[in-house]
Design an enzyme around this catalytic site. Structure first.
Site, PDB file in Angstrom:
ATOM      1  CG  ASN A  10      -2.178  -0.850   1.092  1.00 10.68           C
ATOM      2  OD1 ASN A  10      -2.521  -1.343  -0.242  1.00 10.68           O
ATOM      3  ND2 ASN A  10      -3.076  -1.071   2.033  1.00 10.68           N
TER       4      ASN A  10
ATOM      5  CB  CYS B 155      -6.266   0.552   2.550  1.00 19.63           C
ATOM      6  SG  CYS B 155      -7.611  -0.652   2.769  1.00 19.63           S
TER       7      CYS B 155
ATOM      8  N   GLY C 282      -7.354   8.679  -1.492  1.00 24.16           N
ATOM      9  CA  GLY C 282      -8.397   8.581  -0.035  1.00 24.16           C
ATOM     10  C   GLY C 282      -8.640   7.044   0.188  1.00 24.16           C
TER      11      GLY C 282
HETATM   12  C1  UDX Z   1      -6.146  -0.199  -1.866  1.00 23.70           C
HETATM   13  C2  UDX Z   1      -5.175  -1.105  -2.386  1.00 23.70           C
HETATM   14  O1  UDX Z   1      -5.331  -0.997  -3.966  1.00 23.70           O
HETATM   15  C3  UDX Z   1      -5.852  -2.535  -2.065  1.00 23.70           C
HETATM   16  O2  UDX Z   1      -4.594  -3.368  -2.767  1.00 23.70           O
HETATM   17  C4  UDX Z   1      -5.810  -2.684  -0.673  1.00 23.70           C
HETATM   18  O3  UDX Z   1      -6.156  -3.868  -0.361  1.00 23.70           O
HETATM   19  C5  UDX Z   1      -6.662  -1.788  -0.127  1.00 23.70           C
HETATM   20  O4  UDX Z   1      -6.353  -0.357  -0.391  1.00 23.70           O
HETATM   21  P1  UDX Z   1      -8.910   0.786  -2.164  1.00 23.70           P
HETATM   22  O5  UDX Z   1      -8.406   1.680  -1.181  1.00 23.70           O
HETATM   23  O6  UDX Z   1      -9.879  -0.034  -2.367  1.00 23.70           O
HETATM   24  O7  UDX Z   1      -7.524  -0.520  -2.367  1.00 23.70           O
HETATM   25  O8  UDX Z   1      -8.570   1.486  -3.737  1.00 23.70           O
HETATM   26  P2  UDX Z   1      -7.498   1.972  -4.808  1.00 23.70           P
HETATM   27  O9  UDX Z   1      -8.169   1.398  -6.072  1.00 23.70           O
HETATM   28  O10 UDX Z   1      -6.201   1.183  -4.522  1.00 23.70           O
HETATM   29  O11 UDX Z   1      -7.611   3.528  -4.722  1.00 23.70           O
HETATM   30  C6  UDX Z   1      -6.910   3.969  -3.612  1.00 23.70           C
HETATM   31  C7  UDX Z   1      -7.212   5.562  -3.772  1.00 23.70           C
HETATM   32  O12 UDX Z   1      -6.134   6.316  -4.708  1.00 23.70           O
HETATM   33  C8  UDX Z   1      -8.323   6.083  -4.619  1.00 23.70           C
HETATM   34  O13 UDX Z   1      -8.752   7.530  -3.714  1.00 23.70           O
HETATM   35  C9  UDX Z   1      -7.912   6.247  -5.955  1.00 23.70           C
HETATM   36  O14 UDX Z   1      -8.848   7.464  -6.509  1.00 23.70           O
HETATM   37  C10 UDX Z   1      -6.514   6.863  -6.021  1.00 23.70           C
HETATM   38  N1  UDX Z   1      -5.849   6.616  -7.127  1.00 23.70           N
HETATM   39  C11 UDX Z   1      -5.561   5.272  -7.565  1.00 23.70           C
HETATM   40  C12 UDX Z   1      -5.375   7.616  -7.789  1.00 23.70           C
HETATM   41  O15 UDX Z   1      -5.569   8.971  -7.418  1.00 23.70           O
HETATM   42  N2  UDX Z   1      -4.453   7.458  -8.798  1.00 23.70           N
HETATM   43  C13 UDX Z   1      -4.470   6.276  -9.269  1.00 23.70           C
HETATM   44  O16 UDX Z   1      -3.524   6.242 -10.302  1.00 23.70           O
HETATM   45  C14 UDX Z   1      -4.908   4.938  -8.606  1.00 23.70           C
END
Ligand code: UDX
Length: 430
Positions: A208, A260, A257
């Site tokens: 993460n 996690c 956000g």
């Molecule tokens: C994350 C991890 O991906 C996952 O493996 C773990 O188990 C839990 O945390 P999650 O929080 O559900 O999963 O969402 P994720 O798709 O990873 O996105 C997290 C945040 O990053 C979101 O706010 C998303 O908008 C942001 N993000 C993601 C970006 O700003 N840019 C990106 O390129 C990817």
């Protein structure tokens, strides 16, 4: 093996349903009696695509059931998956209250062998703590193993992530529980990496933290590219073609956000402080993330001269699309900032609800995107829901008083929006 899932949030529900899908008999345990009675009626406590259908399927088939009685549930099951929350404590550390409670129940109510599988994200060394909490609360001795088995699912795609994982990490120093767990997962087709419990715990935080680093890296670079007239998405695409870098998690926007990344990065920083180590890269990752939305809001403020008295439509509350989760969502920081600047805010989200503490005379949630846009001076897109990506922006503009459009996720075609009369502002995507 009969399986007990302790804690029925995203991780618990997904793990339970995926194991039921693999043919195992599963019971879900949660102390929240309201949640249990809703689940028994097939109603989920959160929105996650496809999960309601899978729940109905396995309830009908009798492979998943729910309980709020820890004593009976622990007595009757031999594989116990801990999926309870580990929220941030005020000092940034992970709060292990629910993990400790579950370990104490196992010690208190267990009678024969238990395999305890830790799915919750827990700091390095917690597996040992869980073992001693079980031992300390044991009445009569019984054998048990505690295995670390972190979960990597993403909200919004939880089921497909868990049904088709990239890898399974198993942390144990003992061959028997590793074999048992591999048997439970035998129908999942992916590499299995067996390591020590501490390593497994750190792999989850490192994963993460690394993904959060990629996002803050591209976001900070986007600030430079914006000034230099360079398109950040092109840069992400170009560097992503190098397999050593990889193209994912390089989408610039208002920041990450969710339940996690923010929590886990803080917990890792806390662990580092305890070890008297400075993780300066991670400190900067947090700093960039916490200030990224301001880059967009500064642009808007400059364009409108002042935000005071302006009506702003905020589209998207959820921290990402396909979820109703607003934990640590950048939209909330944006709304707070706009309130401070004495703007009027119309919020819309297809699934998420404005938290009570933000509801006021100046912030109201609208039932539709159209309602939010009506009479607004500016729009800020915070979450890239499909509904917004495919909206009829040509006609929607007629509802607005002003023309300012902040694309906080760099997902719309700025040139097209500009040709329809919008004053489009993305970051490094001109
Ligand atoms: C994350 C991890 O991906 C996952 O493996 C773990 O188990 C839990 O945390 P999650 O929080 O559900 O999963 O969402 P994720 O798709 O990873 O996105 C997290 C945040 O990053 C979101 O706010 C998303 O908008 C942001 N993000 C993601 C970006 O700003 N840019 C990106 O390129 C990817």
């Amino acid at each position: 093996m009969n399986i007990l899932i302790v804690g029925l949030g995203y991780v618990g529900m997904t793990t339970g349903l995926v194991l039921a899908e693999q043919g195992w008999k599963v019971t879900g345990l949660d102390v929240d009696k309201g949640k249990i009675s809703s689940l028994r009626q097939g109603v989920l406590p959160f929105y996650e695509p496809g999960m309601d259908l899978l729940l109905t399927k396995h309830q009908k088939g009798g492979s998943i059931d729910f309980s709020s009685d820890p004593a009976e549930a622990i007595r009757e099951h031999d594989a116990i998956f801990l999926c309870v929350g580990t929220p941030s404590a005020p000092d940034g550390s992970a709060n292990l209250t629910y993990i400790r409670q579950a370990a104490q129940w196992i010690g208190e109510y267990g009678q024969d062998y238990k395999m305890v599988v830790v799915k919750s994200t827990v700091p390095v060394g917690t597996q040992e703590c869980i073992s001693s909490w079980i031992l300390d609360s044991m009445k009569d001795p019984f054998p048990f193993d505690v295995v670390s088995n972190p979960e990597f699912l993403r909200e919004g795609s939880a089921l497909s992530d868990a049904l088709h994982p990239d890898r399974i990490i198993i942390g144990s120093d003992n061959a028997k529980p590793v074999e048992r767990l591999m048997n439970l997962y035998s129908k999942l087709d992916c590499p299995v990496f067996v390591t020590s419990p501490k390593n497994a715990e750190m792999i989850k935080y490192a994963s993460n933290a690394f993904l959060a680093t990629k996002i803050s890296f591209i976001n900070e670079l986007a600030r430079l590219c914006d000034k230099a007239g360079i398109q950040i998405d092109q840069i992400a695409q170009g560097i992503g073609l190098d397999p050593r870098i990889g193209g994912s998690f390089l989408k610039a926007g208002i920041g990450y956000g969710g339940s996690c990344f923010p929590k886990d990065v803080h917990a890792l920083l806390h662990t580092a402080r305890e070890q008297q180590i400075r993780l300066s890269i991670m400190e900067k990752v947090v700093e960039v993330n916490q200030t990224q939305y301001l880059v967009y809001l500064d642009k808007l403020e400059q364009r409108l001269t002042s935000l005071r008295g302006k009506t702003i439509a905020v589209l998207g509350l959820a921290f990402k699309p396909n979820t109703d989760d607003i934990r640590e969502a950048p939209s909330l920081a944006i709304i707070r900032h706009l309130v401070e600047k004495q703007a009027l805010i119309h919020v819309h989200d297809p699934a998420a609800t404005l938290p009570e503490y933000l509801q006021s005379a100046s912030v109201r949630q609208c039932a539709t995107c159209e309602d939010a846009l009506r009479g607004s001076d500016a729009v800020i897109l915070c979450t890239e829901w499909m509904e917004y990506k495919t909206a009829d922006w040509f006609n929607l503009r007629k509802l607005m008083r002003g023309t300012a459009f902040v694309d906080g996720r760099n997902v719309l075609d700025g040139k097209r929006l500009a040709s329809w009369g919008y004053d489009y502002m993305g970051l490094a995507n001109g």
